[in-house]
Motif scaffolding. Structure first.
Motif, mmCIF file in Angstrom:
data_model
loop_
_atom_site.group_PDB
_atom_site.id
_atom_site.type_symbol
_atom_site.label_atom_id
_atom_site.label_comp_id
_atom_site.label_asym_id
_atom_site.label_seq_id
_atom_site.Cartn_x
_atom_site.Cartn_y
_atom_site.Cartn_z
ATOM 1 N N TYR A 172 0.831 -1.210 0.000
ATOM 2 C CA TYR A 172 0.000 0.000 0.000
ATOM 3 C C TYR A 172 0.864 1.257 0.000
ATOM 4 O O TYR A 172 0.656 2.165 -0.808
ATOM 5 N N PHE A 173 1.844 1.307 0.901
ATOM 6 C CA PHE A 173 2.611 2.543 1.042
ATOM 7 C C PHE A 173 3.764 2.662 0.052
ATOM 8 O O PHE A 173 4.295 3.759 -0.116
ATOM 9 N N SER A 174 4.114 1.586 -0.633
ATOM 10 C CA SER A 174 5.173 1.691 -1.640
ATOM 11 C C SER A 174 4.625 1.801 -3.054
ATOM 12 O O SER A 174 5.277 2.383 -3.933
ATOM 13 N N GLN A 175 3.398 1.291 -3.283
ATOM 14 C CA GLN A 175 2.871 1.272 -4.648
ATOM 15 C C GLN A 175 1.617 2.111 -4.860
ATOM 16 O O GLN A 175 1.343 2.538 -5.990
ATOM 17 N N LEU A 176 0.846 2.337 -3.802
ATOM 18 C CA LEU A 176 -0.447 2.996 -3.991
ATOM 19 C C LEU A 176 -0.512 4.417 -3.440
ATOM 20 O O LEU A 176 -1.305 5.226 -3.922
ATOM 21 N N VAL A 177 0.284 4.725 -2.455
ATOM 22 C CA VAL A 177 0.273 6.068 -1.863
ATOM 23 C C VAL A 177 1.324 6.919 -2.558
ATOM 24 O O VAL A 177 2.457 6.477 -2.767
ATOM 25 N N MET A 178 0.961 8.132 -2.927
ATOM 26 C CA MET A 178 1.910 9.039 -3.567
ATOM 27 C C MET A 178 3.084 9.286 -2.635
ATOM 28 O O MET A 178 2.899 9.524 -1.437
ATOM 29 N N ASN A 179 4.301 9.265 -3.205
ATOM 30 C CA ASN A 179 5.512 9.377 -2.385
ATOM 31 C C ASN A 179 5.808 10.842 -2.035
ATOM 32 O O ASN A 179 6.870 11.378 -2.339
ATOM 33 N N MET A 180 4.841 11.446 -1.381
ATOM 34 C CA MET A 180 4.965 12.823 -0.926
ATOM 35 C C MET A 180 4.509 12.870 0.527
ATOM 36 O O MET A 180 3.498 12.248 0.876
ATOM 37 N N PRO A 181 5.246 13.575 1.399
ATOM 38 C CA PRO A 181 4.916 13.565 2.827
ATOM 39 C C PRO A 181 3.461 13.872 3.142
ATOM 40 O O PRO A 181 2.840 13.187 3.960
ATOM 41 N N ASP A 182 2.875 14.879 2.511
ATOM 42 C CA ASP A 182 1.487 15.246 2.824
ATOM 43 C C ASP A 182 0.522 14.109 2.496
ATOM 44 O O ASP A 182 -0.407 13.831 3.269
ATOM 45 N N TYR A 239 14.424 7.806 1.497
ATOM 46 C CA TYR A 239 13.971 8.896 0.637
ATOM 47 C C TYR A 239 13.940 10.215 1.393
ATOM 48 O O TYR A 239 13.461 10.294 2.523
ATOM 49 N N MET A 240 14.440 11.254 0.744
ATOM 50 C CA MET A 240 14.506 12.564 1.354
ATOM 51 C C MET A 240 13.108 13.100 1.660
ATOM 52 O O MET A 240 12.192 12.971 0.857
ATOM 53 N N GLY A 241 12.962 13.706 2.807
ATOM 54 C CA GLY A 241 11.703 14.353 3.174
ATOM 55 C C GLY A 241 10.756 13.492 3.971
ATOM 56 O O GLY A 241 9.774 13.988 4.517
ATOM 57 N N MET A 242 11.043 12.173 4.049
ATOM 58 C CA MET A 242 10.130 11.291 4.762
ATOM 59 C C MET A 242 10.196 11.459 6.277
ATOM 60 O O MET A 242 9.333 10.979 7.005
ATOM 61 N N ASP A 243 11.222 12.173 6.754
ATOM 62 C CA ASP A 243 11.284 12.433 8.198
ATOM 63 C C ASP A 243 10.127 13.304 8.658
ATOM 64 O O ASP A 243 9.761 13.307 9.830
ATOM 65 N N ALA A 244 9.491 14.015 7.713
ATOM 66 C CA ALA A 244 8.307 14.807 8.055
ATOM 67 C C ALA A 244 7.162 13.894 8.497
ATOM 68 O O ALA A 244 6.367 14.260 9.375
ATOM 69 N N VAL A 245 7.076 12.713 7.891
ATOM 70 C CA VAL A 245 6.039 11.749 8.278
ATOM 71 C C VAL A 245 6.331 11.236 9.694
ATOM 72 O O VAL A 245 5.426 11.142 10.531
#
Length: 468
Positions: A235-245, A281-287
């Protein structure tokens, strides 16, 4: 008759008492008279030890505990740890099983466990399909062209159809069984024909929107199976857009569906936290920071002690000031001549901050490469380089700058330890690289030279396109 009734009643009370108080698994092994037997459970795709006991001279092992086992798929690992039998645990936790290593599939017998009788029946069905499975594997291995591979497709479809029919029949006949819960979770949404008024994203939106429909998130029954972790990964690698928001929104929506199950809530929150705290991946620390602030800080992580909780919260608070899009923390430093240097007074279209140590092996490789990229390209794109010494002596620092001809940089250090740059920029190893825009907002961080170069190139192209 009355005496028989009371005997039956007494037996029932004893059985209910055992069930309420914990578990008791009686395991009889053929050809074993000693050794240690282990009971392990899945947690995602990893297995953990649950219990163990020695085999008696008669080949019997009794595993028991005062607290019920959490539901899931467990492994009865035989002495020597070379063979095991998967076993289902749900509500019925007092049962026996006889195991013959000559044939673990067809000679294993359960008593008092309807769940495992269903599971054993399924494994025997899979065993019966082994010839077809081997045939498919052999043909795929021998295939030399796409046409050869295509010939195997009907066999694969036949096997897939048999599996689905078996699982669906079991779900229909035993809807409340734990095996049915596992089979339902393994199914994927069937996409209907696209309505005329829908766009090309219909299939994706439908699949994603119905992905969790048949997954039991309000019970504990899938945590100790490999199924839930597999669903999360896809789900989180293929279906969710790879953007923190986008990720944050999907994390919150999924966690909300687990609130009725302490174990599922715990596992899903832990998995998401670990996944995004350690993401490459850069920016995922926001999650990660979001999850900590929303769930850990208010005290929802009930399984952590104070020390564990404080470490996680402290890590999030360290990352929070330097997330992508945040305003970079001010830095008032001194240069090689001990003259004041200010980050915000260094005007440039882009600023590359490099926290480095002249004695660090990785820095000795990466800093000259950064300098080469700066002189070859970045300088002409309005990039300012600010290098900040973190360790090493002043002489080592100055010698490295001279020996590697690092001219055109602003070289600085915090000689008086006034800036707290380690916490503000999460500098606990070197080198650490940040890219700031002209307003000193963080655009990127912790990128290698090639990635940073690509990022600057793309940013320059976007700026040019925006002006046009």
């Amino acid at each position: 008759m009355r005496k028989v009734f009371f005997l039956l009643l007494a037996a029932l009370i004893i059985q209910l008492h055992l069930h309420a108080q914990g578990y008791q698994l009686t395991i009889r092994l053929k050809n074993y008279t000693s050794g240690q037997l282990f009971l392990a459970n899945y947690m995602g795709r990893t297995t953990y030890l649950t219990d163990s006991a020695m085999v008696s001279p008669s080949g019997e092992v009794v595993l028991k505990g005062n607290k019920p086992l959490l539901p899931g798929i467990y492994l009865i690992v035989l002495p020597g740890k070379q063979k095991y039998v998967e076993t289902l645990i749900d509500k019925q936790q007092v049962f026996s099983v006889s195991i013959d290593t000559a044939d673990l599939i067809n000679k294993t017998v359960y008593k008092g466990s309807p769940d495992n009788e269903l599971f054993l029946g399924y494994n025997q069905f899979l065993y019966q399909q082994e010839a077809l499975t081997h045939n498919i594997s052999a043909q795929l291995k021998a295939a030399k062209t796409a046409a050869d591979s295509a010939k195997v497709a009907p066999l694969q479809q036949e096997l897939g159809k048999k599996l689905q029919e078996y699982r669906q029949e079991l779900i229909t006949k035993h809807p409340n069984a734990i095996l049915s819960a596992i089979f339902k979770a393994m199914k994927e949404p069937e996409i209907p024909q696209q309505p005329e008024n829908e766009d090309s994203t219909f299939a994706y939106r439908y699949f994603k929107g119905h992905y969790w429909d048949d997954v039991e998130l309000s019970t504990d029954r899938l945590v100790r199976t490999p199924v839930l972790e597999g669903k999360l990964k896809k789900y989180f690698s293929q279906l969710v857009m790879n953007m923190p928001d986008s990720i944050i929104a999907d994390c919150d929506a999924l966690i909300a569906r687990t609130r009725k199950s302490r174990e599922t809530f715990k596992y899903v929150l832990w998995w998401l936290t670990y996944n995004y705290e350690s993401s490459p991946y850069m920016g995922m620390d926001a999650v990660f920071v979001h999850l900590v602030e929303k769930y850990y800080v208010p005290g929802d992580a009930f399984w952590l002690n104070d020390d564990q909780l404080n470490k996680i919260v402290s890590r999030a608070y360290t990352l929070a000031p330097n997330l992508i899009g945040q305003q970079a923390a001010p830095l008032e430093l001194k240069d090689t001549a001990s003259k004041p240097v200010s980050l915000y007074k260094t005007k440039a279209k882009y600023t590359v901050l490099v926290f480095w140590d002249p004695t660090c092996g990785h820095c000795k490789t990466e800093v000259p490469r950064l300098d080469s990229a700066f002189n070859a390209s970045w300088k002409n794109k309005g990039v300012a380089m600010i290098g900040i010494k973190t360790e090493g002596t002043r002489d080592e620092w100055l010698s490295f700058i001279k020996d590697h001809h690092l001219s055109g940089w602003v070289h600085a250090l915090d000689a008086d330890n006034k800036t707290n740059y380690r916490r503000l920029y999460d500098v606990y190893s070197t080198p650490v690289v940040y890219l700031l825009d002209e307003n000193k907002k963080i655009m990127a961080k912790r990128l290698a030279v090639e990635q940073l170069n690509d990022f600057i190139e793309r940013s320059g192209q976007k700026t040019t396109a925006a002006k046009l």
